[in-house]
Design a protein around this motif. Structure first.
Motif, PDB file in Angstrom:
ATOM      1  N   GLU A 409     -57.017  65.480  23.525  1.00 29.59           N
ATOM      2  CA  GLU A 409     -56.847  66.012  22.168  1.00 29.59           C
ATOM      3  C   GLU A 409     -55.965  65.107  21.315  1.00 29.59           C
ATOM      4  O   GLU A 409     -55.883  65.280  20.108  1.00 29.59           O
ATOM      5  CB  GLU A 409     -56.210  67.409  22.233  1.00 29.59           C
ATOM      6  CG  GLU A 409     -57.193  68.476  22.698  1.00 29.59           C
ATOM      7  CD  GLU A 409     -56.501  69.720  23.240  1.00 29.59           C
ATOM      8  OE1 GLU A 409     -55.254  69.813  23.156  1.00 29.59           O
ATOM      9  OE2 GLU A 409     -57.223  70.597  23.761  1.00 29.59           O
ATOM     10  N   ARG A 410     -55.286  64.178  21.954  1.00 30.20           N
ATOM     11  CA  ARG A 410     -54.411  63.265  21.198  1.00 30.20           C
ATOM     12  C   ARG A 410     -55.188  62.042  20.766  1.00 30.20           C
ATOM     13  O   ARG A 410     -56.090  61.599  21.465  1.00 30.20           O
ATOM     14  CB  ARG A 410     -53.234  62.818  22.069  1.00 30.20           C
ATOM     15  CG  ARG A 410     -52.248  63.888  22.372  1.00 30.20           C
ATOM     16  CD  ARG A 410     -51.319  63.442  23.458  1.00 30.20           C
ATOM     17  NE  ARG A 410     -50.323  62.479  22.968  1.00 30.20           N
ATOM     18  CZ  ARG A 410     -49.131  62.830  22.514  1.00 30.20           C
ATOM     19  NH1 ARG A 410     -48.797  64.092  22.486  1.00 30.20           N
ATOM     20  NH2 ARG A 410     -48.267  61.933  22.091  1.00 30.20           N
ATOM     21  N   GLU A 411     -54.791  61.501  19.616  1.00 28.49           N
ATOM     22  CA  GLU A 411     -55.468  60.303  19.157  1.00 28.49           C
ATOM     23  C   GLU A 411     -54.968  59.118  19.972  1.00 28.49           C
ATOM     24  O   GLU A 411     -53.761  58.968  20.166  1.00 28.49           O
ATOM     25  CB  GLU A 411     -55.141  60.071  17.686  1.00 28.49           C
ATOM     26  CG  GLU A 411     -56.344  59.627  16.912  1.00 28.49           C
ATOM     27  CD  GLU A 411     -55.999  59.542  15.445  1.00 28.49           C
ATOM     28  OE1 GLU A 411     -55.971  58.420  14.948  1.00 28.49           O
ATOM     29  OE2 GLU A 411     -55.729  60.599  14.837  1.00 28.49           O
ATOM     30  N   SER A 412     -55.871  58.312  20.449  1.00 31.51           N
ATOM     31  CA  SER A 412     -55.392  57.143  21.195  1.00 31.51           C
ATOM     32  C   SER A 412     -56.532  56.156  21.416  1.00 31.51           C
ATOM     33  O   SER A 412     -57.698  56.511  21.313  1.00 31.51           O
ATOM     34  CB  SER A 412     -54.807  57.580  22.539  1.00 31.51           C
ATOM     35  OG  SER A 412     -55.742  57.377  23.565  1.00 31.51           O
ATOM     36  N   ASP A 413     -56.140  54.921  21.681  1.00 31.56           N
ATOM     37  CA  ASP A 413     -57.182  53.924  21.920  1.00 31.56           C
ATOM     38  C   ASP A 413     -57.188  53.508  23.390  1.00 31.56           C
ATOM     39  O   ASP A 413     -57.522  52.389  23.748  1.00 31.56           O
ATOM     40  CB  ASP A 413     -56.992  52.709  21.004  1.00 31.56           C
ATOM     41  CG  ASP A 413     -55.535  52.290  20.930  1.00 31.56           C
ATOM     42  OD1 ASP A 413     -54.726  52.774  21.761  1.00 31.56           O
ATOM     43  OD2 ASP A 413     -55.199  51.493  20.034  1.00 31.56           O
ATOM     44  N   LEU A 414     -56.794  54.456  24.232  1.00 30.17           N
ATOM     45  CA  LEU A 414     -56.764  54.159  25.663  1.00 30.17           C
ATOM     46  C   LEU A 414     -58.149  54.331  26.268  1.00 30.17           C
ATOM     47  O   LEU A 414     -58.953  55.132  25.794  1.00 30.17           O
ATOM     48  CB  LEU A 414     -55.798  55.120  26.370  1.00 30.17           C
ATOM     49  CG  LEU A 414     -54.327  54.958  26.002  1.00 30.17           C
ATOM     50  CD1 LEU A 414     -53.526  56.173  26.430  1.00 30.17           C
ATOM     51  CD2 LEU A 414     -53.768  53.692  26.638  1.00 30.17           C
ATOM     52  N   SER A 415     -58.405  53.574  27.314  1.00 34.20           N
ATOM     53  CA  SER A 415     -59.705  53.701  27.981  1.00 34.20           C
ATOM     54  C   SER A 415     -59.724  54.965  28.831  1.00 34.20           C
ATOM     55  O   SER A 415     -58.688  55.550  29.134  1.00 34.20           O
ATOM     56  CB  SER A 415     -59.946  52.481  28.869  1.00 34.20           C
ATOM     57  OG  SER A 415     -59.160  52.593  30.038  1.00 34.20           O
ATOM     58  N   GLU A 416     -60.914  55.333  29.220  1.00 35.93           N
ATOM     59  CA  GLU A 416     -61.114  56.530  30.043  1.00 35.93           C
ATOM     60  C   GLU A 416     -60.256  56.486  31.317  1.00 35.93           C
ATOM     61  O   GLU A 416     -59.570  57.444  31.659  1.00 35.93           O
ATOM     62  CB  GLU A 416     -62.612  56.590  30.406  1.00 35.93           C
ATOM     63  CG  GLU A 416     -63.007  57.693  31.345  1.00 35.93           C
ATOM     64  CD  GLU A 416     -63.246  59.003  30.618  1.00 35.93           C
ATOM     65  OE1 GLU A 416     -63.414  58.964  29.377  1.00 35.93           O
ATOM     66  OE2 GLU A 416     -63.248  60.048  31.287  1.00 35.93           O
ATOM     67  N   SER A 417     -60.273  55.341  31.991  1.00 38.23           N
ATOM     68  CA  SER A 417     -59.556  55.273  33.270  1.00 38.23           C
ATOM     69  C   SER A 417     -58.044  55.250  33.052  1.00 38.23           C
ATOM     70  O   SER A 417     -57.288  55.805  33.846  1.00 38.23           O
ATOM     71  CB  SER A 417     -60.019  54.060  34.076  1.00 38.23           C
ATOM     72  OG  SER A 417     -59.577  52.887  33.449  1.00 38.23           O
ATOM     73  N   GLU A 418     -57.606  54.625  31.958  1.00 39.54           N
ATOM     74  CA  GLU A 418     -56.167  54.660  31.650  1.00 39.54           C
ATOM     75  C   GLU A 418     -55.715  56.097  31.382  1.00 39.54           C
ATOM     76  O   GLU A 418     -54.673  56.536  31.854  1.00 39.54           O
ATOM     77  CB  GLU A 418     -55.868  53.793  30.418  1.00 39.54           C
ATOM     78  CG  GLU A 418     -55.873  52.308  30.705  1.00 39.54           C
ATOM     79  CD  GLU A 418     -55.813  51.469  29.426  1.00 39.54           C
ATOM     80  OE1 GLU A 418     -55.227  50.380  29.480  1.00 39.54           O
ATOM     81  OE2 GLU A 418     -56.358  51.901  28.378  1.00 39.54           O
ATOM     82  N   MET A 419     -56.554  56.800  30.621  1.00 35.90           N
ATOM     83  CA  MET A 419     -56.254  58.199  30.305  1.00 35.90           C
ATOM     84  C   MET A 419     -56.106  59.031  31.566  1.00 35.90           C
ATOM     85  O   MET A 419     -55.203  59.854  31.690  1.00 35.90           O
ATOM     86  CB  MET A 419     -57.401  58.807  29.488  1.00 35.90           C
ATOM     87  CG  MET A 419     -57.457  58.330  28.093  1.00 35.90           C
ATOM     88  SD  MET A 419     -56.531  59.450  27.062  1.00 35.90           S
ATOM     89  CE  MET A 419     -57.856  60.552  26.608  1.00 35.90           C
ATOM     90  N   LYS A 420     -57.019  58.793  32.492  1.00 42.06           N
ATOM     91  CA  LYS A 420     -57.018  59.587  33.723  1.00 42.06           C
ATOM     92  C   LYS A 420     -55.740  59.347  34.518  1.00 42.06           C
ATOM     93  O   LYS A 420     -55.136  60.275  35.056  1.00 42.06           O
ATOM     94  CB  LYS A 420     -58.241  59.216  34.590  1.00 42.06           C
ATOM     95  CG  LYS A 420     -59.503  59.963  34.232  1.00 42.06           C
ATOM     96  CD  LYS A 420     -60.397  60.094  35.473  1.00 42.06           C
ATOM     97  CE  LYS A 420     -61.034  61.445  35.615  1.00 42.06           C
ATOM     98  NZ  LYS A 420     -61.941  61.912  34.620  1.00 42.06           N
TER      99      LYS A 420
END
Ligand code: ARG
Length: 579
Positions: A409-420
């Motif tokens: 829900e947060r704005e970010s330019d992180l990749s899927e795997s970084e997010m995980k």
């Protein structure tokens, strides 16, 4: 650097120089309120009362003898005889510069390290680990990390429940499953289910209970096949536990296991020695120690059973053997045990019996550290909606899932795997911090929304504060290690932050003294909050900030980031570079 220790020494010296008895307590503490200096000596009043002199005059005498040149900028006497110490800003800045050079941030290694046995986690292997084991595992692990960081020799003891009559039923059931070509790993993949099935057969099925009892006898008699089956059972359940430890970032390893079964051979000795010393007596066929020091409701000495009338041993017998092993064989200076507070009476009794019997060296302390219960929103013990026990592994999965949702829900330019990866650290960290930040002795209410909030004393708040520091350095394009200017403390917020940073060691020692990790949690929260205030008031990268000032402030940022990381690490919580 331990300012509290340093000032206490100085205050003690002043007291002696002023002619007070050597054991006078200066009662030095950090000041709780602004305007009363950074530290206070509160001991003048008490000392004056004893000597029947005027407290303010005595305080003045102490101040005259207090040698804090260069350390304090001002010392004043307030009220009936409080002595307020204002620390010198240059001295604080110097101490910080020194701390910055050090990977330990200036926290010293103890000169007289102790050997500390820490007994924590200790699940019963007949069943799946559940939320009740969460507290013991993470509180114990935080205390272990703090002890080791200060240089103590820690011996972890995972006192698992791996012995006892219920294993007869489990082994009988397991041997049937294996006979039916089931694979042990599969049969035991859901321990809770396995236990339920075995128990059902024990209660309902003709002849099964007898076979279960047979297994107990064989197991205790050291029957090889039976032991091999038992070992398989233990290995597989331990693997389940280790998966949870891994997820939780708890440092317990296989070699730390010293379960109840490990004391088996010594139990007969324990009983015999207690009998020989006249401490244990027969009572209705059982071996019992009566405690004059503890009375029951009827005013009679409390009875501790150490051997049942059928000859079986008990939880208490094992703990007496464990106490002796830890004090004499492991040479423990301290024995610390974490369980919920329902076991407090048990450990009180064990300590009394053990000390009378000489099962513990006089110098060894025996510290049962109890904790309260984890409650659901209804104020009752935390359970599933249907009233079942919540499996720890599932709880942790839910934590990570919730954190993932939050992150998405947060704005970010992180990749899927970084997010995980970040969600994993945030979710697990949130569960741990929520628990560790409460005074362990009280019950607390488990609340997903609170623990995952970015406001207030939570892991996400602290992890976020850490990423803010990292982002400043990214923005500035500066490597913190290359900064060399002097630290300057001018603004009020800078000075407050500096003092907080230098109090890290004091706080670690507070955690160690009585096994209370919540002190460290509170400290980190205050540090992060003061950092936010500093950041508001003291621009770092803004245009027009002169280079020396900018560097000084960057160095403060760097120290905050490193202290947060180290502090969270002592709690077993991971940080992340970005969020
Ligand atoms: N296995 C026990 C339980 O789950 C905890 C053991 C704690 N340590 C001890 N030395 N008794 O309640």
């Amino acid at each position: 650097m331990n300012i509290r220790e340093l000032l206490t020494q100085k205050a003690q010296a002043a007291m002696i120089a002023a002619g007070l008895p050597e054991d006078t307590n200066p009662a030095l503490t950090p000041s709780k309120r602004a305007g009363f200096g950074d530290y206070q000596i509160n001991g003048a009043m008490g000392a004056a009362k004893k000597l029947k002199t005027n407290p303010r005059e005595l305080a003045q005498k102490l101040v005259d003898n207090l040698e804090l040149d260069g350390i304090a900028s001002e010392i004043e006497i307030a009220g009936p005889g409080f002595i307020n110490i204002h620390l010198n800003q240059d001295w604080l800045a110097d101490a910080l510069s020194t701390a910055r050079e050090d990977a330990r941030l200036g926290v010293s290694v103890r000169k007289n390290p102790q050997t500390v046995v820490v007994d924590y986690s200790a699940p019963n292997l007949a069943k799946e680990m559940h939320v009740g084991h969460l507290r013991s595992s993470i509180i114990g692990d935080a205390v272990v990390r703090a002890l080791e960081f200060r240089g103590d020799k820690v011996i972890r003891q995972n006192h698992i429940g791996d012995w006892g009559t219920q294993f007869g039923m489990l082994l009988a059931h397991l041997s049937d499953q294996l006979a039916a070509n089931e694979i042990a790993e599969t049969a035991l993949s859901d321990l809770e289910e396995f236990y339920r099935a075995a128990k059902k057969r024990f209660d309902d099925e003709e002849g099964f209970a007898d076979r279960a009892r047979d297994y107990v006898v064989k197991l205790q008699g050291g029957d090889e096949q039976c032991l091999a089956l038992w070992q398989r059972f233990i290995d597989i359940s331990l693997k389940h536990c280790e998966e949870v430890y891994e997820k939780l970032n708890v440092t317990l390893k296989r070699e730390d296991v010293m379960g109840e079964s490990g004391y088996n051979d010594d139990l007969a000795n324990v009983v015999r020695e207690l009998q020989e010393q006249g401490l244990a007596v027969e009572d209705q066929g059982a071996q019992v120690v009566f405690l004059e020091e503890m009375k029951n409701k009827e005013g009679e000495p409390m009875a501790v059973i150490i051997q049942k009338s059928g000859g079986g041993y008990l939880y208490s017998t094992t703990d007496l053997a464990a106490m002796r092993y830890r004090s004499f064989k492991l040479d423990a200076d301290r024995i610390i045990i974490f369980t919920d507070n329902r076991q407090s009476l048990h450990f009180n009794q064990i300590q009394i019996v053990g000390r009378q019997a000489g099962f513990i060296r006089e110098e060894t302390t025996y510290e049962h550290c109890p904790f309260g219960m984890m409650l659901g929103s209804d104020g009752k013990p935390f359970k599933t909606r249907t009233g079942g026990t919540i499996k720890l592994a599932e709880l942790l999965e839910e934590a990570v899932e919730r954190a993932e949702k939050l992150m998405s829900e947060r704005e970010s330019d992180l990749s899927e795997s970084e997010m995980k990866e970040i969600a994993r650290k945030v979710g697990i960290g949130a569960v741990k911090f929520a628990d560790l930040s409460k005074n362990r002795t009280s019950d607390y209410t488990f609340n997903w929304d609170h623990m995952l909030s970015f406001d207030g004393a939570t892991a996400p708040y602290l992890q976020y504060a850490y990423t803010r520091v990292q982002s400043i350095f990214r923005k500035a394009g500066v490597d913190a290690a290359t900064l060399t200017d002097n630290i300057k403390l001018e603004a009020e917020q800078e000075k407050a932050l500096a003092l907080k940073l230098l109090q890290f060691e004091e706080v670690v020692d507070q955690v160690i003294a009585d096994a209370y990790p919540h002190f460290l949690c509170a400290y980190l929260f205050e540090l992060a909050s003061q950092y936010m205030s500093f950041y508001e008031a003291c621009p770092v990268l803004k245009e027009g900030v002169e280079p020396a000032l900018k560097n000084s402030r960057l160095m403060l940022c760097d120290l905050v980031g490193r202290t947060l990381k180290l502090g969270l690490d002592l709690l077993g919580i991971e940080v992340t570079q970005q969020m």
